[in-house]
Design a protein around this motif. Structure first.
Motif, PDB file in Angstrom:
ATOM      1  N   ILE A 133       0.844  -1.199   0.000  1.00  0.00           N
ATOM      2  CA  ILE A 133       0.000   0.000   0.000  1.00  0.00           C
ATOM      3  C   ILE A 133       0.875   1.244   0.000  1.00  0.00           C
ATOM      4  N   GLU A 134       1.907   1.243   0.850  1.00  0.00           N
ATOM      5  CA  GLU A 134       2.761   2.423   0.994  1.00  0.00           C
ATOM      6  C   GLU A 134       4.060   1.997   1.670  1.00  0.00           C
ATOM      7  N   SER A 135       5.150   2.725   1.408  1.00  0.00           N
ATOM      8  CA  SER A 135       6.405   2.495   2.117  1.00  0.00           C
ATOM      9  C   SER A 135       6.988   3.839   2.522  1.00  0.00           C
ATOM     10  N   GLY A 136       7.979   3.807   3.378  1.00  0.00           N
ATOM     11  CA  GLY A 136       8.556   5.024   3.942  1.00  0.00           C
ATOM     12  C   GLY A 136       8.288   5.009   5.431  1.00  0.00           C
ATOM     13  N   ALA A 137       7.333   5.802   5.874  1.00  0.00           N
ATOM     14  CA  ALA A 137       6.924   5.825   7.279  1.00  0.00           C
ATOM     15  C   ALA A 137       5.402   5.910   7.382  1.00  0.00           C
ATOM     16  N   PRO A 138       4.682   4.873   6.919  1.00  0.00           N
ATOM     17  CA  PRO A 138       3.220   4.886   7.019  1.00  0.00           C
ATOM     18  C   PRO A 138       2.757   4.451   8.415  1.00  0.00           C
ATOM     19  N   LEU A 139       3.127   5.247   9.432  1.00  0.00           N
ATOM     20  CA  LEU A 139       2.899   4.833  10.809  1.00  0.00           C
ATOM     21  C   LEU A 139       1.426   4.735  11.186  1.00  0.00           C
ATOM     22  N   PHE A 140       0.606   5.570  10.621  1.00  0.00           N
ATOM     23  CA  PHE A 140      -0.799   5.608  11.004  1.00  0.00           C
ATOM     24  C   PHE A 140      -1.659   5.279   9.797  1.00  0.00           C
ATOM     25  N   PHE A 141      -2.571   4.317   9.972  1.00  0.00           N
ATOM     26  CA  PHE A 141      -3.459   3.964   8.878  1.00  0.00           C
ATOM     27  C   PHE A 141      -4.783   3.460   9.431  1.00  0.00           C
ATOM     28  N   GLN A 142      -5.804   3.544   8.605  1.00  0.00           N
ATOM     29  CA  GLN A 142      -7.140   3.105   8.997  1.00  0.00           C
ATOM     30  C   GLN A 142      -7.901   2.673   7.759  1.00  0.00           C
ATOM     31  N   TRP A 143      -8.511   1.481   7.799  1.00  0.00           N
ATOM     32  CA  TRP A 143      -9.357   1.039   6.695  1.00  0.00           C
ATOM     33  C   TRP A 143     -10.624   1.881   6.674  1.00  0.00           C
ATOM     34  N   ILE A 144     -11.074   2.232   5.483  1.00  0.00           N
ATOM     35  CA  ILE A 144     -12.357   2.907   5.311  1.00  0.00           C
ATOM     36  C   ILE A 144     -13.078   2.233   4.142  1.00  0.00           C
ATOM     37  N   SER A 145     -14.363   2.238   4.154  1.00  0.00           N
ATOM     38  CA  SER A 145     -15.175   1.688   3.055  1.00  0.00           C
ATOM     39  C   SER A 145     -14.858   0.238   2.729  1.00  0.00           C
ATOM     40  N   GLY A 146     -15.042  -0.653   3.693  1.00  0.00           N
ATOM     41  CA  GLY A 146     -14.846  -2.079   3.430  1.00  0.00           C
ATOM     42  C   GLY A 146     -13.398  -2.428   3.233  1.00  0.00           C
ATOM     43  N   ASP A 147     -13.095  -3.075   2.078  1.00  0.00           N
ATOM     44  CA  ASP A 147     -11.725  -3.533   1.850  1.00  0.00           C
ATOM     45  C   ASP A 147     -11.072  -2.861   0.653  1.00  0.00           C
ATOM     46  N   THR A 148     -11.566  -1.708   0.248  1.00  0.00           N
ATOM     47  CA  THR A 148     -11.032  -1.092  -0.965  1.00  0.00           C
ATOM     48  C   THR A 148     -10.241   0.192  -0.734  1.00  0.00           C
ATOM     49  N   ARG A 149     -10.342   0.800   0.454  1.00  0.00           N
ATOM     50  CA  ARG A 149      -9.627   2.059   0.674  1.00  0.00           C
ATOM     51  C   ARG A 149      -9.006   2.107   2.067  1.00  0.00           C
ATOM     52  N   VAL A 150      -7.790   2.700   2.101  1.00  0.00           N
ATOM     53  CA  VAL A 150      -7.055   2.838   3.354  1.00  0.00           C
ATOM     54  C   VAL A 150      -6.606   4.291   3.495  1.00  0.00           C
ATOM     55  N   LEU A 151      -6.917   4.893   4.624  1.00  0.00           N
ATOM     56  CA  LEU A 151      -6.438   6.236   4.952  1.00  0.00           C
ATOM     57  C   LEU A 151      -5.059   6.071   5.580  1.00  0.00           C
ATOM     58  N   VAL A 152      -4.042   6.774   5.026  1.00  0.00           N
ATOM     59  CA  VAL A 152      -2.658   6.596   5.464  1.00  0.00           C
ATOM     60  C   VAL A 152      -2.027   7.950   5.746  1.00  0.00           C
ATOM     61  N   HIS A 153      -1.295   8.045   6.856  1.00  0.00           N
ATOM     62  CA  HIS A 153      -0.449   9.209   7.148  1.00  0.00           C
ATOM     63  C   HIS A 153       0.982   8.719   7.000  1.00  0.00           C
ATOM     64  N   VAL A 154       1.699   9.253   6.038  1.00  0.00           N
ATOM     65  CA  VAL A 154       3.023   8.726   5.720  1.00  0.00           C
ATOM     66  C   VAL A 154       4.031   9.857   5.543  1.00  0.00           C
ATOM     67  N   GLY A 155       5.258   9.614   6.007  1.00  0.00           N
ATOM     68  CA  GLY A 155       6.345  10.551   5.794  1.00  0.00           C
ATOM     69  C   GLY A 155       7.389   9.928   4.893  1.00  0.00           C
ATOM     70  N   ASP A 156       8.299  10.742   4.377  1.00  0.00           N
ATOM     71  CA  ASP A 156       9.380  10.203   3.554  1.00  0.00           C
ATOM     72  C   ASP A 156      10.709  10.815   3.987  1.00  0.00           C
ATOM     73  N   GLU A 157      11.783  10.411   3.320  1.00  0.00           N
ATOM     74  CA  GLU A 157      13.123  10.838   3.737  1.00  0.00           C
ATOM     75  C   GLU A 157      13.376  12.331   3.558  1.00  0.00           C
ATOM     76  N   THR A 158      12.556  13.041   2.803  1.00  0.00           N
ATOM     77  CA  THR A 158      12.735  14.484   2.616  1.00  0.00           C
ATOM     78  C   THR A 158      12.086  15.304   3.722  1.00  0.00           C
ATOM     79  N   GLY A 159      11.311  14.634   4.601  1.00  0.00           N
ATOM     80  CA  GLY A 159      10.606  15.354   5.651  1.00  0.00           C
ATOM     81  C   GLY A 159       9.184  15.708   5.274  1.00  0.00           C
TER      82      GLY A 159
END
Length: 187
Positions: A131-157
């Motif tokens: 789904i995501e790589s880097g720092a996807p520390l916080f996530f939550q499924w929404i709408s069954g099994d088709t969508r995920v809300l993700v808070h993600v950071g990367d190496e640039t800040g």
């Protein structure tokens, strides 16, 4: 109801009011306290997560042989069936979470370079979609099994809040900012 990891590393179920309790898993690598077992780390389970429909537990299984990879496994609440959902080759488990319809499990894992968020279908065992790589520390499924809300950071800040679509549909960027959460940089 409650599912927890007992002192011996096995999964235990306690029903409402603590009246009904039972082991869901048992050690698979020899009798407890045997000489054979003393030369191996104890196998066990971690991060049990009950499905929303209350039928299955997703949990990480750590084999007693340290050279064997950790696995994300599904254990039926009746204790009858257990299935391997995903093998974490070269990665360590952080935590997992079920989709709202109990058809998918998202697993956050740490490999040698970054965190990865992977989605696994309970119908396609052994397959995972990143789904995501880097720092996807916080996530939550929404709408069954088709969508995920993700808070993600990367190496640039940079930090983003986005909705990732699994399968058909477009991803949606909800917000972006500098310096809230950044991915770890290994040197």
């Amino acid at each position: 109801a409650l599912v927890y990891v007992a002192e011996d590393g096995q999964l235990v179920y306690r029903g409402p009011g603590g009246k009904d309790w039972r082991r869901l898993t048992h050690p698979l690598d020899g009798a407890e306290g045997s000489n054979w077992q003393l030369h191996h780390r104890p196998g066990g389970w971690g991060w049990p997560c009950p499905s929303p429909d209350g039928q299955t537990i997703a949990a990480f299984h750590h084999p007693s042989n340290a050279e064997d990879p950790t696995q994300l496994r599904l254990v039926d609440l009746d204790g009858v069936a257990e299935r391997q959902l995903l093998t974490l080759e070269g990665a360590l488990p952080v935590y997992c979470q079920w989709s709202t319809d109990s058809r998918m499990v998202a697993a956050l894992v740490q490999d040698g370079e970054c965190l990865q968020l992977r989605a696994c279908s309970t119908e396609n065992l052994g397959q995972a979609l990143e789904i995501e790589s880097g720092a996807p520390l916080f996530f939550q499924w929404i709408s069954g099994d088709t969508r995920v809300l993700v808070h993600v950071g990367d190496e640039t800040g940079e930090a983003r809040v986005l909705v990732r679509c699994i399968g058909e549909g477009e991803d949606l960027l909800l917000g972006q900012s500098k310096g809230i959460i950044a991915a770890l940089q290994l040197r």
